[in-house]
Design a protein around this motif. Structure first.
Motif, PDB file in Angstrom:
ATOM      1  N   MET A   1     -13.955  21.510 -29.462  1.00 43.95           N
ATOM      2  CA  MET A   1     -13.705  21.586 -28.166  1.00 43.95           C
ATOM      3  C   MET A   1     -12.938  22.423 -27.441  1.00 43.95           C
ATOM      4  N   ARG A   2     -13.290  23.034 -26.679  1.00 38.93           N
ATOM      5  CA  ARG A   2     -12.752  24.194 -25.987  1.00 38.93           C
ATOM      6  C   ARG A   2     -11.303  23.700 -25.446  1.00 38.93           C
ATOM      7  N   LEU A   3     -10.364  24.462 -25.496  1.00 38.34           N
ATOM      8  CA  LEU A   3      -8.725  24.205 -25.051  1.00 38.34           C
ATOM      9  C   LEU A   3      -8.717  23.774 -23.777  1.00 38.34           C
ATOM     10  N   PRO A   4      -9.435  24.469 -22.922  1.00 35.35           N
ATOM     11  CA  PRO A   4      -9.092  23.777 -21.411  1.00 35.35           C
ATOM     12  C   PRO A   4      -9.739  22.602 -21.161  1.00 35.35           C
ATOM     13  N   VAL A   5     -10.930  22.216 -21.987  1.00 37.36           N
ATOM     14  CA  VAL A   5     -11.343  20.814 -21.700  1.00 37.36           C
ATOM     15  C   VAL A   5     -10.406  19.797 -22.513  1.00 37.36           C
ATOM     16  N   LEU A   6      -9.975  20.189 -23.737  1.00 39.62           N
ATOM     17  CA  LEU A   6      -9.168  19.271 -24.294  1.00 39.62           C
ATOM     18  C   LEU A   6      -7.859  19.006 -23.579  1.00 39.62           C
ATOM     19  N   ALA A   7      -7.340  20.110 -23.185  1.00 35.97           N
ATOM     20  CA  ALA A   7      -5.812  19.894 -22.152  1.00 35.97           C
ATOM     21  C   ALA A   7      -6.126  19.204 -21.001  1.00 35.97           C
ATOM     22  N   ARG A   8      -7.194  19.278 -20.293  1.00 31.98           N
ATOM     23  CA  ARG A   8      -7.900  18.554 -19.268  1.00 31.98           C
ATOM     24  C   ARG A   8      -7.982  17.006 -19.394  1.00 31.98           C
ATOM     25  N   ILE A   9      -8.522  16.670 -20.564  1.00 32.21           N
ATOM     26  CA  ILE A   9      -8.654  15.364 -20.923  1.00 32.21           C
ATOM     27  C   ILE A   9      -7.276  14.592 -21.402  1.00 32.21           C
ATOM     28  N   LEU A  10      -6.259  15.437 -21.655  1.00 30.98           N
ATOM     29  CA  LEU A  10      -4.868  15.066 -22.099  1.00 30.98           C
ATOM     30  C   LEU A  10      -4.205  14.807 -20.515  1.00 30.98           C
ATOM     31  N   GLY A  11      -4.617  15.510 -19.402  1.00 24.28           N
ATOM     32  CA  GLY A  11      -3.640  15.573 -18.369  1.00 24.28           C
ATOM     33  C   GLY A  11      -2.982  16.624 -18.172  1.00 24.28           C
ATOM     34  N   VAL A  12      -3.270  17.786 -18.951  1.00 27.17           N
ATOM     35  CA  VAL A  12      -2.495  19.105 -18.877  1.00 27.17           C
ATOM     36  C   VAL A  12      -3.308  20.298 -18.494  1.00 27.17           C
ATOM     37  N   ALA A  13      -2.932  20.850 -17.151  1.00 30.49           N
ATOM     38  CA  ALA A  13      -3.749  22.136 -16.850  1.00 30.49           C
ATOM     39  C   ALA A  13      -3.133  23.200 -17.553  1.00 30.49           C
ATOM     40  N   VAL A  14      -3.975  24.305 -18.015  1.00 32.48           N
ATOM     41  CA  VAL A  14      -3.990  25.336 -18.675  1.00 32.48           C
ATOM     42  C   VAL A  14      -3.947  26.512 -17.479  1.00 32.48           C
ATOM     43  N   ASP A  15      -2.834  27.229 -17.501  1.00 30.89           N
ATOM     44  CA  ASP A  15      -2.637  28.123 -16.346  1.00 30.89           C
ATOM     45  C   ASP A  15      -2.591  29.528 -17.027  1.00 30.89           C
ATOM     46  N   TRP A  16      -3.548  30.431 -16.483  1.00 31.26           N
ATOM     47  CA  TRP A  16      -3.863  31.858 -16.947  1.00 31.26           C
ATOM     48  C   TRP A  16      -3.270  32.655 -15.820  1.00 31.26           C
ATOM     49  N   SER A  17      -2.661  32.310 -14.839  1.00 32.34           N
ATOM     50  CA  SER A  17      -2.166  33.184 -13.650  1.00 32.34           C
ATOM     51  C   SER A  17      -1.140  33.478 -13.306  1.00 32.34           C
ATOM     52  N   SER A  18       0.085  32.301 -13.590  1.00 32.20           N
ATOM     53  CA  SER A  18       1.213  32.586 -12.917  1.00 32.20           C
ATOM     54  C   SER A  18       2.327  33.592 -13.469  1.00 32.20           C
ATOM     55  N   ASP A  19       3.058  33.716 -12.581  1.00 32.36           N
ATOM     56  CA  ASP A  19       4.473  34.718 -13.042  1.00 32.36           C
ATOM     57  C   ASP A  19       5.048  34.159 -14.500  1.00 32.36           C
TER      58      ASP A  19
END
Lengths: 118, 84
Positions: free
Chosen positions: A1-19
């Protein structure tokens, strides 16, 4: 399972953009019960029999525990003795939970050159 | 042409580029001329600009730059990294 999908299922957003400049620490917004759960997760993970990648597992579990605080999962890398080492941590309410220890977050920015203004 | 940004994330570490392929959860390290080409592809570019970047950065002949670009693009295409 891809990390972003797994994280979303667990209620965690993966951020690739912030400072990447959030200070380390524990957010004041986390209440006593949540702090106790965080401490328990960290204790359990310290004794996890499969040592590889515990920072990612820990961050995902903590993100699930703290999902009401809209945590962001961040993955970073740094060079250590000519090897590349990866690390995962959570950012929420203005702090990097547990700190990021000099790891540089992975993202999609255009790559800055020396002399570029940021 | 450009990188498939929805599937890839990266960071510069000690003059190398560390790439995470989110589809396969695999890390790659890119250095030297590959890093120069990756940098160009990150912002969208053309083949001629890729060759020019190598010529300008490394002072190599155009024919050598063209061969290096061919090799790099072939590899990135095979890995599914390009959006063309």
């Amino acid at each position: 399972m891809r990390l972003p999908v797994l994280a979303r299922i667990l209620g965690v957003a993966v951020d690739w953009s912030s400072d990447p400049s959030l200070p380390p620490g524990m957010p004041n917004s986390i209440d006593v019960a949540e702090r106790l759960m965080v401490r328990n997760v960290v204790r359990v993970m310290r004794h996890w029999p499969f040592a590889e990648g515990t920072c990612l597992r820990q961050s995902l579990m903590l993100g699930r525990v703290l999902k009401d605080h809209n945590p962001l999962l961040r993955i970073g890398v740094q060079g250590q003795n000519r090897e590349i080492v990866a690390h995962a941590w959570l950012e929420l309410d203005g702090v990097a939970l547990g700190g990021r220890d000099g790891y540089l977050p992975l993202g999609r920015s255009e790559i800055a050159r020396d002399g570029d203004e940021l | 042409m450009r990188l498939r940004a929805d599937e890839l994330v990266w960071q510069v570490v000690d003059s190398e580029i560390v790439v995470l392929d989110l589809r396969k959860s695999v890390y790659f390290r890119i250095n030297g001329s590959g890093a120069t080409l990756w940098e160009q592809l990150a912002g969208g570019t053309t083949r001629s600009d890729l060759e020019a970047a190598l010529v300008d950065t490394y002072g190599i002949p155009p024919e050598e730059a063209s061969a290096d670009v061919d090799s790099f693009l072939e590899d990135t295409r095979q890995r599914g990294f390009l959006e063309e």
